[in-house]
Every structure is written in structure tokens, then in C-alpha cells.
Design a protein around this motif. Sequence first.
Motif, PDB file in Angstrom:
ATOM      1  N   ASP A 167      20.413  15.183 -84.213  1.00  0.00           N
ATOM      2  CA  ASP A 167      19.873  15.911 -83.058  1.00  0.00           C
ATOM      3  C   ASP A 167      19.776  14.959 -81.862  1.00  0.00           C
ATOM      4  O   ASP A 167      20.079  13.777 -81.968  1.00  0.00           O
ATOM      5  CB  ASP A 167      18.496  16.484 -83.395  1.00  0.00           C
ATOM      6  CG  ASP A 167      18.566  17.564 -84.457  1.00  0.00           C
ATOM      7  OD1 ASP A 167      19.321  18.534 -84.270  1.00  0.00           O
ATOM      8  OD2 ASP A 167      17.885  17.422 -85.500  1.00  0.00           O
ATOM      9  N   GLN A 186      15.050  17.140 -79.655  1.00  0.00           N
ATOM     10  CA  GLN A 186      15.377  18.552 -79.519  1.00  0.00           C
ATOM     11  C   GLN A 186      16.051  19.041 -80.792  1.00  0.00           C
ATOM     12  O   GLN A 186      17.104  18.546 -81.185  1.00  0.00           O
ATOM     13  CB  GLN A 186      16.287  18.783 -78.314  1.00  0.00           C
ATOM     14  CG  GLN A 186      16.565  20.249 -78.050  1.00  0.00           C
ATOM     15  CD  GLN A 186      17.444  20.475 -76.839  1.00  0.00           C
ATOM     16  OE1 GLN A 186      18.465  21.156 -76.918  1.00  0.00           O
ATOM     17  NE2 GLN A 186      17.077  19.900 -75.705  1.00  0.00           N
ATOM     18  N   ASN A 188      17.290  22.611 -82.588  1.00  0.00           N
ATOM     19  CA  ASN A 188      17.560  24.049 -82.407  1.00  0.00           C
ATOM     20  C   ASN A 188      17.027  24.555 -81.064  1.00  0.00           C
ATOM     21  O   ASN A 188      16.445  25.641 -80.970  1.00  0.00           O
ATOM     22  CB  ASN A 188      16.961  24.857 -83.559  1.00  0.00           C
ATOM     23  CG  ASN A 188      17.591  24.523 -84.896  1.00  0.00           C
ATOM     24  OD1 ASN A 188      18.788  24.255 -84.977  1.00  0.00           O
ATOM     25  ND2 ASN A 188      16.788  24.532 -85.947  1.00  0.00           N
ATOM     26  N   GLY A 189      17.196  23.743 -80.027  1.00  0.00           N
ATOM     27  CA  GLY A 189      16.805  24.155 -78.693  1.00  0.00           C
ATOM     28  C   GLY A 189      15.351  23.955 -78.352  1.00  0.00           C
ATOM     29  O   GLY A 189      14.943  24.187 -77.215  1.00  0.00           O
ATOM     30  N   ASN A 190      14.536  23.498 -79.319  1.00  0.00           N
ATOM     31  CA  ASN A 190      13.109  23.293 -79.074  1.00  0.00           C
ATOM     32  C   ASN A 190      12.804  21.803 -78.983  1.00  0.00           C
ATOM     33  O   ASN A 190      13.193  21.010 -79.846  1.00  0.00           O
ATOM     34  CB  ASN A 190      12.265  23.912 -80.186  1.00  0.00           C
ATOM     35  CG  ASN A 190      10.776  23.769 -79.926  1.00  0.00           C
ATOM     36  OD1 ASN A 190      10.106  22.912 -80.502  1.00  0.00           O
ATOM     37  ND2 ASN A 190      10.248  24.580 -79.036  1.00  0.00           N
ATOM     38  N   GLU A 191      12.090  21.419 -77.906  1.00  0.00           N
ATOM     39  CA  GLU A 191      11.735  20.015 -77.680  1.00  0.00           C
ATOM     40  C   GLU A 191      10.317  19.743 -78.170  1.00  0.00           C
ATOM     41  O   GLU A 191       9.375  20.448 -77.806  1.00  0.00           O
ATOM     42  CB  GLU A 191      11.825  19.680 -76.189  1.00  0.00           C
ATOM     43  CG  GLU A 191      13.231  19.715 -75.621  1.00  0.00           C
ATOM     44  CD  GLU A 191      13.246  19.426 -74.134  1.00  0.00           C
ATOM     45  OE1 GLU A 191      14.093  18.622 -73.697  1.00  0.00           O
ATOM     46  OE2 GLU A 191      12.415  20.010 -73.411  1.00  0.00           O
ATOM     47  N   TYR A 218       6.945  26.641 -76.888  1.00  0.00           N
ATOM     48  CA  TYR A 218       7.223  25.951 -75.631  1.00  0.00           C
ATOM     49  C   TYR A 218       7.887  24.609 -75.894  1.00  0.00           C
ATOM     50  O   TYR A 218       7.773  24.041 -76.988  1.00  0.00           O
ATOM     51  CB  TYR A 218       5.930  25.743 -74.839  1.00  0.00           C
ATOM     52  CG  TYR A 218       5.159  27.011 -74.584  1.00  0.00           C
ATOM     53  CD1 TYR A 218       5.631  27.956 -73.676  1.00  0.00           C
ATOM     54  CD2 TYR A 218       3.973  27.268 -75.257  1.00  0.00           C
ATOM     55  CE1 TYR A 218       4.933  29.128 -73.441  1.00  0.00           C
ATOM     56  CE2 TYR A 218       3.261  28.447 -75.026  1.00  0.00           C
ATOM     57  CZ  TYR A 218       3.753  29.371 -74.131  1.00  0.00           C
ATOM     58  OH  TYR A 218       3.065  30.531 -73.911  1.00  0.00           O
ATOM     59  N   ASN A 219       8.552  24.099 -74.861  1.00  0.00           N
ATOM     60  CA  ASN A 219       9.150  22.774 -74.937  1.00  0.00           C
ATOM     61  C   ASN A 219       8.166  21.729 -74.427  1.00  0.00           C
ATOM     62  O   ASN A 219       7.500  21.938 -73.418  1.00  0.00           O
ATOM     63  CB  ASN A 219      10.431  22.694 -74.113  1.00  0.00           C
ATOM     64  CG  ASN A 219      11.573  23.445 -74.762  1.00  0.00           C
ATOM     65  OD1 ASN A 219      11.656  23.528 -75.984  1.00  0.00           O
ATOM     66  ND2 ASN A 219      12.458  24.009 -73.962  1.00  0.00           N
TER      67      ASN A 219
END
Length: 628
Positions: A167, A186, A188-191, A218-219
Motif C-alpha cells: 500500500d 492508505q 483501499n482508499g482510506n487514510e 473519514y481520511n
Amino acid sequence: MKIYLFLLFSIISIYCFGQSSTNKKAQSFFEKAGPLIDKLDYAGAEQALKSAVDADPLFQNAYIALGSVYKLEKKYPEAKAAYERAMLINKTVAPAVIYGLAETEFATQDHTKAKQHFEEFLGLDNSSDRAKKAKKYLLDCDFASAAIKKPVKYSPTNLGDGVNTTDAEYFPALTADGETLVFTRQVNGNEDFWTSQFKNNKWEVATPLSSKINTARYNEGAQTISPDGKYLFFTGCNRPDGLGRCDIYVSHREGKDWGEPYNIGKPVNSEYWESQPAISPDGRTLYFISNRPGGSGGYDIWKSTITDDAKWGPAVNLGPDINTIYDENTPFLHADGKTLYFSSDGWPGFGNKDIFYSRMDNDGKWQKPVNIGYPINSFEDESGLVVSADGNFGLFSSNLKGGFGLQDIYSFGIPESAKPLKVSYVKGIVRDKDTKKTIESNVQVVDLKTNKTVFDDYTDPETGQFLAVMPVGSDYLFNVNAEGYMFYSENFELKSGDINKPYQIEVYIEKIKQGGNVTLRNIFFDTNKFNLLPASIRELDLLIDFLHQNETVQIEIQGHTDNVGDDKLNQKLSFNRANAVYEYLVKNSIDAKRLTFKGFGASKPIADNKTELGRKNNRRTSFVITKV
């Protein structure tokens, strides 16, 4: 995305210039490229345009569009060749084509031709936004051609599989002792935030920072950590309690876990975009990025300082000494409190975002930013640099070849010219002298040269630990106090520029009791004199605070000397010094009935008088509690 849209507009405008191909097959391929570009399918557009020029080798517009697509794909040699072929077909082209060719020449380090074509473009267009950028590129050409001839040493090292994965890992933040790393990962698009400890000369396998901070909805990213590792400032976007699209939040470490983060509010946050915080080593000034009105360009570096009532003060733009009409981002203020690292595409560099540094002078003014150099900076974007407290290495993220995944975190040696000022730090634990249990207590560190507090915070309530940074070049008062206890006084001499070794100490404080003795390490006199020096005032004020907080306590102030010289003169000198302290306390609202003073000369040594260090320790002022 802003760059992509700008270049996409350039391509669309190019379509409106020049003639169509008489070859229907070539024209058909050309027309297919437009919708693909709109969808940001650059690979598909590239293939369609290549088919167009294969069908019609004299199709100038297809070569122009192909060059622009190659540029979007960062295939700069191919883009350069496509633009050159277009101009061979017909030298009469739109100014945008000349600009595009110049950009690709710059990106392929052909600075002489790039400069010629930027100047040719400005001869046709001298007022548009693109013209402003062309003028900046001319400065970049001069800088880049010179910088490449004088490369700095650069050997990036991957932090390893304890930190990096398949990642993306980025935005590193490091504590002053170099033992704790917090970074953004990050998945799968989540930070979320992750943390790793440096042990046995390697970074351990990272773990999620805290469920109180990380969220699935939320990120969380673009963070900074205080030098002692107790405060985490970070960026949160699109949250219910947000004031704008992105705001700055803070969380305080509580023992082994972190507290619930909260929005630090106005005036730091606004209805605009605030992100990428950087906290000063004393915890009083926050630097951050914002696009709010009143700045120099798009994204600027701003700051806010805590006021006397413990609130964040007005947001202040760092001004033209740092900010440009273009974008600045990822500020990082070193633990020395005077060296700012940041990224910018507005100062002369390699065309995109480069890393710069600036030093604050003695008047608090930032000096002209300096490009950190080639090949640390290149024709790609470089940003997100943090520098270790000792100034020897930096951390940043990149997708260098041989990495573990999309982006990895690397370290590299900081060039000598770009190193910050030297710092040291004191790290330790506060314990009860009798029970040996840790105590939550207040720790203060004061620069005795400037009389500024560089650290004022409480120890960890569970571990009793603390860490305070001290820039080399001054002497520091160190004080520990807790309710119901006698305070602890120490002095750290860091005047020498060669000092860079941290102090590891255990502080034992004892409860207030009759007979308790405290040595005041920060009471100063000139040799053989008894006039209090100005540097003594902060220690004396701390003693006054102690007496106000414990109104029944009575003390005897004691003066001591080493054994050098005449005994009678030493006894008289110690008496006069104790009296000087007594008089200061009385003049500052302490009842004389609570005070006595006495000089002991060299009769009560606490160290061997045979060494200079021992004699220095024996020359002291102290007090003993005579009544509780």
C-alpha cells in the motif's frame, strides 16, 4: 488535478487550431482521441493519436495533441519528439505549442533550447497566466542547469518492511529522540495513521496508531507530532464538526493511547482549506497550509501563535519571504525552532514542487529560501520532508524503483549546507524520592540567554516521562514541580556548538517536609561578587511561586562556596549571596518572617573540591525548609 485540467484545456484549445487531415482514417482516429482525453484515458488517447499519425505522417494537429498526451503521461522525451515533428511539418504553430515544446525540453534537461523557446513564446504572449509561468521557467532554466553541474550527495534508503507495504505510505512524522515514527497509510482508499518504534537498529512492524483517531468513514493524514511525541496535529476533511472542506485537529497522548481528537477551531480553521500542520518545538506556534484570502498565491504557509489566554491567535501569512504567487506546501519546522523546510513550485527550481529551506534570523525574519539541491529535487514533485533532531537525516515518501509498493518512506542524509542548527534534548522520568513511583508533574525549560520558555508541559500521567528540546548555543534552566512536593532545579550548559548529546535523567522529588533541602542551580553571581545576575530571576520567581503556593512553609536560604581562597572571605561572600536572595524575596511580596539566611562558606561541600566540576557544584545557593 489542477495541473491536469490546465493541460487538458491546452489540448482542447489546440484542436481548434490548424487544418484537419484529408485522410479520413487519420481524422477518425484523431476525433476518437478527444472523448478519451475528456475521460482522462491518456493511454487510449495516445494509441488513437499514434494511429492517426501512422495513417497520415503529415497530420500536424495529431502530433501536437500526441505531444500533449505524452506530457500528461510524463513521457517527456516522446512528447518533445512529437512537438518537434509537428513544427517540422509547419513552423507556424499556436503559442501554446511552443510553450509545450519548451516544457518538454526543460523536463529532458535541454535547458538551452527550453530557454530559447520560452523566450520565443513570450514574444507572442506576454500577459497570460501561461506567460507568468514561462517567466518563472526562465529562472528555472538558469537554476537547473547550474544545479545539475553541482549535485549534492544523495543516497535514499528504504525504511524496510516494518514500515512499508504494497500500500502507499507517506507523510512521515518523527519524535525528537528518533524512536517513534507516525505516518499515513492508505488502504483501499482510506487514510489512517500508523506508528512504528525504532529498536535494535531497525523499525519494528507498524501498528495502527489509535482507534480514537483512525476512522473507517473519514481520511486522517498530513500530520505532525510534537518533539516529545505527546501531541498529534493532523488534517481531517469533510467531518461534521468541520468549518471548511479540510480542518486541522489535535489529539493528546494519554499514557499508552491517544485522547479523542478535536477541531482546534477558528482562527486557524476557516470556511476555506486548512491542512498540513507543523508545530514549533515549544508547542506555541502552529504552521499550516491554507488557500484563504489574503495570501500571496494559491496555497500559502500561515502561522498562528498561542496567546496569553491559551487560545490560538490570528492566522498570519508568512508573506513574500516564503510564499509565492504559486503553491507552497508541507511545511516542517525543525526542533531548532529556526529552520523551516517546505515545498514550493514558485521559487527557482526544477519546474514542479521542490524542497526548500529557510532560516529565521535573530530578528525573527525568514531568510530567502534555498533549494535543497539536485538530485534530491528533480523534475518530479518533491514534498513532505521531515528532518531528524540531530539534523543528520531526512524522511520523505517516494515511489522509487525497488520499493515495496505505491509509495514508500525513505531516509537520506541531509547535505551539510541544508542541515538545521544543532539541538540537544533532555529526556527522563520523574519519581517520588521515597516511593520511587512515577509522578505527573510540571516540567519547565527556559533559555537563560533570551529568557524564553522553550518547554512547559506535564509529564505523562502514567509513565512520568518527558522530553524537552534545547537548541545548542545557550544555557537552560530546568525545573520540575508538583503539588505537595519540593521543586527540582537543574542547569544545562549548551553554549558550545559541538554539543549534540542528549541528556537522559531520572528526577527524584520529595514531598514538602521540615528539613527538606533544594539546591538552586540557576542562581548566578560574578566571581567574588554577590550581586544577583539577571539570569537568576527566573529561578527566584519559581521560588516565589513555590512559597505562595505553600503559605505555611518557612525556609532558610543558604550560601556556599568552594575551598579556594581565605575561609573568612568565603564565609562572608556566601553570607552576602544568601542575603541577596533574601532581599529579592522580601522585595517581591514574601513575608520576611518566613525567611532566614546564612552563609556557610566551604564548610558543607557536596562534591570533591579537587576537581573543577566538584568546586563548581560546591559553589551554590540552596534553601532548607525550617517549618511546614
